[in-house]
Design an enzyme around this catalytic site. Structure first.
Site, short mmCIF file in Angstrom:
data_model
loop_
_atom_site.label_atom_id
_atom_site.label_comp_id
_atom_site.label_asym_id
_atom_site.label_seq_id
_atom_site.Cartn_x
_atom_site.Cartn_y
_atom_site.Cartn_z
N GLY A 133 -9.17 -4.33 -0.81
CA GLY A 133 -8.66 -3.60 -1.98
C GLY A 133 -8.04 -4.49 -3.04
N SER A 190 -2.46 -5.30 0.62
CA SER A 190 -3.60 -4.57 0.06
C SER A 190 -4.34 -3.84 1.17
CB SER A 190 -4.58 -5.53 -0.62
OG SER A 190 -5.36 -6.21 0.34
N ASP A 191 -4.98 -2.73 0.83
CA ASP A 191 -5.92 -2.17 1.79
C ASP A 191 -7.06 -3.18 1.93
OD1 ASP A 191 -7.31 -0.65 3.59
OD2 ASP A 191 -7.17 1.22 2.47
N TRP A 192 -7.80 -3.05 2.99
CA TRP A 192 -8.78 -4.09 3.38
C TRP A 192 -9.92 -4.21 2.36
CZ3 TRP A 192 -4.68 -4.24 5.72
CH2 TRP A 192 -4.45 -4.98 6.87
#
Ligand code: BGC
Length: 756
Positions: free
Chosen positions: A296, A292-294
């Protein structure tokens, strides 16, 4: 006697050594200089990565599996109290991401660093990494080999600094030219972007580092990135941004795909079963893991079932919550095993288990040379009236250098991709980010200038000439300097960063500055340092324009080499430059009025201000970038694919079949140069596609007067449309136009081919 004794002792020592080596060392698993006998069956390098992952998983507990599917927090950002109590973060290498390995099984820690344009934020650890030109500059080279070298440098410097995983590989399309992160991406065309990023990732991974590609998908603007839903139909998705990812993933065998912050058709990208399960994993056969993006990740069960494999940077959803969901059967154990398998098989495949990084001082000088070459190959000569460039070093008596701190440095892109400037910011208290934006909240107001002074580099080319600098704040002082100089070089810049979007206009008084200088001296050259396209209301007033992007730690030197003709420019635009925002599909960045920025929500469970969700309707659909300008019959300021050289080229002899295009390119000028020859195809009208799409290109290096025949294979998928009913690519029968030339608007040759 003494000697005899010594020999006896040595013999005894030798016997003990042999005893240790043969019997004890293998038991202890250490102490021998020989490669250790594989202690665990999964350490057998002759087995496939999948088999090795299966073997080690048989030995893993549920807690150990859960430990691999989330980060252990991020220094400075929130971790759960339980995580903090383990103290495991102390083992982290200090990068943006850390997943503790399992020492008892010989599994290494995953240490990830942001590395879009070089290894980011090394300074805090007392390390140095090479600040490279932006990836948009790399894309402007259209040079696959260069993209590969660019990635290899990043991969090497990651390893040298103790990292075994890259967070780079940005390939969101320049659908929104005002996106503040365009400098980290590869332009507006899915085929160019996909191929370039694939080479970059191959380069990274060949260094024994896990690569990633991001931000999957449609994170094409920063405005509202945490809340907005990008709503597009499946054909548009597959033929635009997803095509760039498809090529990038398939041609690089990338280890990790980072899902983005935004929603897609209502579902967050990190819990979107269509993009993750159906497209990425099933249709493209991606074997690595989705990270995941941070901050996200927004759910446990939904995200796990939709295909997310690892939460970053913490364990809000994939820690205890996931364990409970698995125990309760809401997430099948098989799905958790799939996540873990994907992570482990990637670790084995990348070589990070067998060949962990050994920290050492990076190759500083090698890096500087490469940074300069990348900048030279990525700088685009947009305009060159009256043969203004190159400047003749033997004849120039005086030069005015004006603006943009060109006396001390070149600007760089901000946000998580920021590479630290050696020796600190070349411009104290430099402003960049607008107050109130996410960029300002997280990374502060400043833009970073790398200490590569164009002024010094220019002076070095003409040591006998009078080269003076004016900072540009005072328009009449700048004009006066220009008036008393033989030629004027005005530097303009546009700061850009993750966490905010831009306008096409240069900030401050820079447009007026260019006009004032141009009015004072007809031999005015403009050098633009920007993250993407900018408007140039003064274009008719100046002789020459160079687009230098964010040119990196040797930007000044690279620019001087081009200005004086030591390097013949050969780059071409990977993005369209519009005359004004009125010509873009959206007069303002969608959501500019609707949304309120979240305060820092990277890693935070609760953003302090709740942002308001909104929908983004990218009504241009398939018409991204030049396809919009072509379809709407709008004249761009500079077209996609445009870029001049100090020599000229002619095209002839086109032969086209549905499988291959052949033609000749001749260097018709008096100096060696390289031409990026481009092949576009117009699909039959029945497909309702934009008028043309890039399908192939070649960078042809030619001596003065030399001619070469170029043959380019056409990939049938790239001539196809995506048929949503059939859920497959479809090569529609009919007549196809084949267009060949030096830019999307400089078509020199054309033919028709029939696809039965
Ligand atoms: C960015 C990612 C980056 C991550 C870790 C996020 O804000 O969108 O590109 O890799 O932070 O720093």
């Amino acid at each position: 006697m003494k000697t005899h004794n010594a020999i006896g002792q040595m013999a005894l020592l030798a016997v003990l050594c042999v005893l240790f080596a043969v019997i004890l060392a293998p038991l202890l698993g250490q102490g021998s200089s020989q490669p250790p006998t594989p202690a665990h069956p999964w350490m057998d390098r002759s087995l496939s990565p999948d088999r090795r992952a299966d073997l080690v998983m048989e030995q893993m507990t549920l807690d150990e599996k859960i430990g691999l599917v989330h980060g252990a927090g991020l220094v400075g950002f929130e971790t759960t109290p339980e995580e903090a109590a383990t103290g495991v973060l102390a083992r982290s290498n200090g990068g943006a991401g850390f997943v503790p390995g399992i020492p008892r099984l010989g599994l290494p820690d995953l240490n990830m660093a942001d590395s879009a344009v070089g290894v980011a934020r090394s300074g805090a650890h007392g390390r140095y990494s090479t600040p490279l030109p932006s990836t948009l500059a790399e894309a402007a080279s259209w040079d696959l080999r260069l993209a590969h070298d660019y990635g290899a440098l990043i991969g090497r410097e990651l390893r040298d600094q103790g990292y075994n995983m890259a967070l780079g590989g940005g390939v969101n399309l320049t659908r929104e030219p005002r996106n503040g992160r365009n400098f980290e991406y590869q332009g507006e065309d899915p085929i160019l972007a996909g191929r370039m990023v694939a080479q970059l990732i191959q380069g990274v991974q060949e260094q024994g580092v896990i690569g990633d590609i991001k931000h999957y998908a449609f994170n094409d603007q920063e405005t509202g990135r945490h809340v907005a839903s990008v709503n597009l139909d499946r054909r548009v998705m597959r033929e635009t941004d997803l095509l760039a990812f498809e090529i990038g993933v398939k041609e690089s065998n990338v280890g990790a795909v980072m899902c983005s912050y935004n929603r897609i058709n209502g579902d967050y990208a990190c819990e979107n079963s269509y993009t993750l399960n159906e497209v990425l994993k099933k249709a493209w056969g991606f074997k690595g893991f989705v990270i995941s993006d941070w901050g996200g990740t927004h759910s446990t069960v939904k995200a796990a079932l939709a295909g997310l494999d690892q939460e970053q940077p913490g364990s809000v959803h994939f820690g205890d919550a996931l364990k409970k969901a698995v125990e309760a059967g809401a997430v099948p154990a098989a799905r958790l095993n799939d996540m873990v398998h994907r992570i482990l098989r990637t670790e084995f495949a990348a070589g990070i288990v067998d060949n962990p990084p050994v920290p050492r001082v990076v190759d500083v000088f090698g890096g500087l040379e490469m940074a300069q070459r990348f900048a030279e190959q990525g700088t685009v000569l947009l305009k060159n009236a009256n043969g203004q460039l190159p400047l003749d070093a033997g004849r120039v008596k005086s030069l005015a250098v004006i603006g943009s701190h060109a006396d001390v440095g070149v600007i760089s892109g901000g946000g998580s991709g920021q590479v630290d400037p050696p020796g600190g910011n070349a411009v104290a208290n430099a402003q960049g980010n607008t107050p109130g934006t996410e960029a300002d909240a997280i990374w502060g107001p400043g833009a970073v200038w790398h200490p590569s002074s164009p002024l010094k580099a220019i002076r070095a080319k003409v040591p006998k000439a009078q080269v003076e600098f004016a900072d540009g704040a005072d328009l009449s002082a700048a004009a006066a300097l220009a008036r008393r100089s033989a030629a004027a070089i005005v530097f303009v810049h546009q700061p850009s960063s993750e966490g905010r979007d831009l306008s096409l206009s240069l900030p401050g008084n820079q447009d007026q500055l260019v006009s004032a200088v141009a009015a004072a001296n007809p031999r005015t050259i403009v050098v633009v340092e920007s993250g993407g396209p900018v408007a140039m209301p003064w274009i008719g007033e100046v002789n020459a324009v160079l687009e230098a992007w964010f040119p990196g730690i040797r930007g000044g030197e690279a620019l001087a080499a081009i200005l004086f003709g030591d390097v013949n420019p050969s780059a071409k635009l990977p993005v369209t430059f519009a005359k004004s925002e009125a010509d873009l599909p959206h007069p303002r960045v969608p959501g500019t009025d609707a949304q309120e920025f979240a305060s820092i929500d990277i890693g935070a469970t609760q953003p302090t201000r709740q942002p308001i969700p909104f929908d983004i309707h990218y009504s241009e659909g398939l018409k991204v970038g030049y396809k919009w300008f072509d379809a709407e019959d709008k004249q761009p300021l500079f077209a996609f694919g445009h870029g001049l050289s100090y020599t000229t080229f002619a095209y002839s002899g086109l032969q086209a079949t549905p499988k291959e295009v052949t033609f000749a390119v001749k260097n018709t000028g008096s100096r060696a140069g390289a031409e990026i020859a481009q092949v576009y195809v117009g699909l039959p009208a029945s497909t309702h596609e934009p008028p043309q799409r890039l399908v192939a290109w070649d960078k042809v290096r030619l001596a003065a007067g030399e001619s070469k025949r170029v043959s380019l294979k056409l990939d049938p998928q790239l001539l196809s449309i995506f048929d949503v009913e059939k859920n497959a690519w479809d090569l529609v029968p009919g007549s196809y136009k084949v267009l060949v030339g030096g830019s999307s608007r400089a078509i020199a040759l054309s033919a028709s081919v029939q696809i039965p």
